[in-house]
Design a protein around this motif. Structure first.
Motif, PDB file in Angstrom:
ATOM      1  N   ARG A  28       0.818  -1.214   0.000  1.00 10.82           N
ATOM      2  CA  ARG A  28       0.000   0.000   0.000  1.00 10.82           C
ATOM      3  C   ARG A  28       0.854   1.267   0.000  1.00 10.82           C
ATOM      4  NH1 ARG A  28      -5.250   0.176  -0.853  1.00 10.82           N
ATOM      5  NH2 ARG A  28      -5.843   1.313   1.036  1.00 10.82           N
ATOM      6  N   ASP A  29       2.161   1.127  -0.256  1.00  6.50           N
ATOM      7  CA  ASP A  29       3.027   2.295  -0.277  1.00  6.50           C
ATOM      8  C   ASP A  29       2.649   3.213  -1.440  1.00  6.50           C
ATOM      9  OD1 ASP A  29       4.415   1.464   1.902  1.00  6.50           O
ATOM     10  OD2 ASP A  29       6.134   0.677   0.799  1.00  6.50           O
ATOM     11  N   VAL A  30       2.815   4.506  -1.215  1.00  5.97           N
ATOM     12  CA  VAL A  30       2.575   5.491  -2.269  1.00  5.97           C
ATOM     13  C   VAL A  30       3.823   5.552  -3.143  1.00  5.97           C
ATOM     14  CG1 VAL A  30       2.019   7.888  -2.781  1.00  5.97           C
ATOM     15  CG2 VAL A  30       1.078   6.802  -0.732  1.00  5.97           C
ATOM     16  N   ARG A  31       3.676   5.242  -4.431  1.00  5.87           N
ATOM     17  CA  ARG A  31       4.808   5.172  -5.350  1.00  5.87           C
ATOM     18  C   ARG A  31       4.933   6.458  -6.158  1.00  5.87           C
ATOM     19  NH1 ARG A  31       7.822   0.932  -3.517  1.00  5.87           N
ATOM     20  NH2 ARG A  31       6.449  -0.825  -3.022  1.00  5.87           N
ATOM     21  N   PHE A  32       6.158   6.860  -6.422  1.00  3.58           N
ATOM     22  CA  PHE A  32       6.420   8.073  -7.170  1.00  3.58           C
ATOM     23  C   PHE A  32       7.321   7.780  -8.369  1.00  3.58           C
ATOM     24  CE2 PHE A  32       5.579   9.431  -2.841  1.00  3.58           C
ATOM     25  CZ  PHE A  32       4.695  10.493  -3.016  1.00  3.58           C
ATOM     26  N   HIS A  33       7.233   8.650  -9.384  1.00  2.00           N
ATOM     27  CA  HIS A  33       8.194   8.654 -10.484  1.00  2.00           C
ATOM     28  C   HIS A  33       9.298   9.644 -10.153  1.00  2.00           C
ATOM     29  CE1 HIS A  33       5.683   6.235 -13.150  1.00  2.00           C
ATOM     30  NE2 HIS A  33       4.660   7.011 -12.836  1.00  2.00           N
ATOM     31  N   GLN A  34      10.495   9.387 -10.631  1.00  2.00           N
ATOM     32  CA  GLN A  34      11.564  10.365 -10.515  1.00  2.00           C
ATOM     33  C   GLN A  34      11.460  11.324 -11.693  1.00  2.00           C
ATOM     34  OE1 GLN A  34      15.118   7.858 -10.080  1.00  2.00           O
ATOM     35  NE2 GLN A  34      15.246   8.588  -7.974  1.00  2.00           N
ATOM     36  N   VAL A  35      11.343  12.610 -11.388  1.00  2.00           N
ATOM     37  CA  VAL A  35      11.138  13.622 -12.432  1.00  2.00           C
ATOM     38  C   VAL A  35      12.072  14.805 -12.189  1.00  2.00           C
ATOM     39  CG1 VAL A  35       8.726  12.961 -12.792  1.00  2.00           C
ATOM     40  CG2 VAL A  35       9.275  14.758 -11.126  1.00  2.00           C
ATOM     41  N   ARG A  36      12.174  15.660 -13.213  1.00  2.00           N
ATOM     42  CA  ARG A  36      12.958  16.883 -13.076  1.00  2.00           C
ATOM     43  C   ARG A  36      12.130  17.920 -12.311  1.00  2.00           C
ATOM     44  NH1 ARG A  36      15.474  19.690 -18.320  1.00  2.00           N
ATOM     45  NH2 ARG A  36      17.105  18.130 -17.899  1.00  2.00           N
ATOM     46  N   ARG A  42       9.891  13.171 -16.812  1.00  2.00           N
ATOM     47  CA  ARG A  42      10.395  11.938 -16.216  1.00  2.00           C
ATOM     48  C   ARG A  42      11.879  11.736 -16.522  1.00  2.00           C
ATOM     49  NH1 ARG A  42       5.778   7.162 -16.634  1.00  2.00           N
ATOM     50  NH2 ARG A  42       4.058   8.381 -15.749  1.00  2.00           N
ATOM     51  N   ILE A  43      12.555  11.158 -15.544  1.00  2.00           N
ATOM     52  CA  ILE A  43      13.986  10.891 -15.675  1.00  2.00           C
ATOM     53  C   ILE A  43      14.188   9.437 -16.063  1.00  2.00           C
ATOM     54  CG2 ILE A  43      16.183  10.822 -14.443  1.00  2.00           C
ATOM     55  CD1 ILE A  43      15.116  13.037 -12.642  1.00  2.00           C
ATOM     56  N   GLU A  44      15.032   9.208 -17.040  1.00  2.00           N
ATOM     57  CA  GLU A  44      15.327   7.854 -17.491  1.00  2.00           C
ATOM     58  C   GLU A  44      16.685   7.430 -16.954  1.00  2.00           C
ATOM     59  OE1 GLU A  44      16.602   6.702 -21.706  1.00  2.00           O
ATOM     60  OE2 GLU A  44      14.487   6.117 -21.700  1.00  2.00           O
ATOM     61  N   MET A  45      16.707   6.304 -16.269  1.00  2.00           N
ATOM     62  CA  MET A  45      17.949   5.786 -15.718  1.00  2.00           C
ATOM     63  C   MET A  45      18.663   4.917 -16.761  1.00  2.00           C
ATOM     64  SD  MET A  45      18.167   7.065 -12.748  1.00  2.00           S
ATOM     65  CE  MET A  45      17.186   7.769 -11.426  1.00  2.00           C
ATOM     66  N   ARG A  46      19.957   5.089 -16.847  1.00  2.00           N
ATOM     67  CA  ARG A  46      20.755   4.282 -17.769  1.00  2.00           C
ATOM     68  C   ARG A  46      21.872   3.599 -16.999  1.00  2.00           C
ATOM     69  NH1 ARG A  46      19.616   5.608 -23.072  1.00  2.00           N
ATOM     70  NH2 ARG A  46      18.446   7.564 -23.379  1.00  2.00           N
ATOM     71  N   ARG A  47      22.250   2.417 -17.491  1.00  2.00           N
ATOM     72  CA  ARG A  47      23.351   1.647 -16.896  1.00  2.00           C
ATOM     73  C   ARG A  47      24.617   1.945 -17.689  1.00  2.00           C
ATOM     74  NH1 ARG A  47      18.982  -0.927 -17.748  1.00  2.00           N
ATOM     75  NH2 ARG A  47      19.791  -1.660 -19.748  1.00  2.00           N
ATOM     76  N   VAL A  48      25.593   2.543 -17.002  1.00  2.00           N
ATOM     77  CA  VAL A  48      26.830   2.915 -17.678  1.00  2.00           C
ATOM     78  C   VAL A  48      28.022   2.412 -16.871  1.00  2.00           C
ATOM     79  CG1 VAL A  48      25.808   4.966 -18.743  1.00  2.00           C
ATOM     80  CG2 VAL A  48      26.929   5.161 -16.522  1.00  2.00           C
TER      81      VAL A  48
END
Length: 296
Positions: A28-36, A42-48
């Motif tokens: 039941r946790d409130v979920r968020f998007h990572q944004v600017r 929305r912020i896109e995560m990349r594996r580098v």
């Protein structure tokens, strides 16, 4: 009905009961998007690669173990197959114990074990094991392989179903003595008056366990805050509560106990009076014992 996470059988001696596993809890946790901040993009995560910033594709991903001398041992998903437990679709019961013998610190995640299979046979076997375990009032200890990992589990009857709770292994529990924080010595020893008042306070606050009384107030405040921000574009920040005096816990312990006891009894504390609880021996405070529900 929730989607089954695992399907197999519960092995009890030579008896095999077809079962399926579903989670007994829900997120039941409130979920968020990572944004600017400021734009909401929305912020896109990349594996580098850390040293070169080269992007790494999923099929190049692996896991590494760092040794004491700093060497990285790279393991692929195929390598992990060598350590995987034998894949089985059976919950193997090893023994039965009394629930009171298990420290709650060992319990991890709860699931419901539901009857599986068609026809009367699986249901009859399930009901037999459920009824026997309810009558014996014991917990079955066994093992299950789930998500390529072996888990220690406790199975018991609850509310007409069999429940399965994953457990922590003994070496996963930190020895409390290793914390170095167990109060010892005469300086920290409570007085008889403090103990008597504390026991009386516990007795006054004792009641039957009603989980419905407790709600996730933080989640409610967070959802309200989100709605307020959506409507008005800003959030009112409440004034922080003053920090308690750091010395009150030890300096005024007896006074705090007496004040708390009077409040629990619905009495108005009269300055200079003594709590009747401390005149008797510990445990003989005169407070009526409350009935306790049987532990399930």
């Amino acid at each position: 009905m929730p989607r089954p996470l695992w399907t197999g059988s519960l092995s009890f001696g030579l008896v095999n009961v077809p079962v399926q596993l579903v989670s007994a809890t829900r997120d039941r946790d409130v979920r968020f998007h990572q944004v600017r901040s400021g734009t909401g993009e929305r912020i896109e995560m990349r594996r580098v690669v850390a040293d070169s910033d080269d992007e790494v594709a999923w099929d190049e991903m692996a896991r590494g173990w760092e040794t004491e001398d700093g060497e990285i041992v790279v393991l692929t998903e195929d390598d992990f197959a060598g350590a995987a437990p034998e894949r089985t679709r059976t919950v193997d019961i090893d023994l039965f114990v009394d629930l009171d013998e298990i420290d709650p610190i060992f319990f991890n995640h709860p699931y419901w074990l539901l009857p599986a299979g068609e026809g009367d046979g699986p249901s009859r076997a399930y009901r037999l094991l459920r009824d026997v375990m309810a009558k014996a009032d014991q917990v079955a200890i066994g093992r299950i392989v789930m998500r390529a990992k072996e888990h220690l589990v406790a199975v018991r009857e609850q509310h007409g179903l069999l429940s399965l709770t994953t457990m922590r292994f003994a070496d996963e529990i930190r020895d409390p003595h290793d914390t170095g924080a167990i109060p010892e010595g005469e300086a920290s020893e409570p007085t008889e008056e403090e103990v008597a008042d504390a026991v009386a306070l516990i007795e006054e606050m004792t009641a039957d366990w009603e989980p419905e009384r407790y709600q996730d107030s933080h989640r409610a405040r967070l959802l309200g805050l989100i709605e307020e921000k959506r409507r008005s574009g800003e959030v009112r920040i409440p004034e922080p509560e003053p920090e308690p005096e750091p010395q009150r816990a030890s300096k005024d312990l007896l006074a705090a106990l007496e004040e708390s006891l009077a409040k629990a009894r619905g009495e108005k504390k009269v300055p200079g009076t003594r709590s009747p609880a401390k005149r008797g021996a510990v445990g003989s405070t005169g407070a009526k014992p409350r009935s306790r529900a049987k532990r399930s």
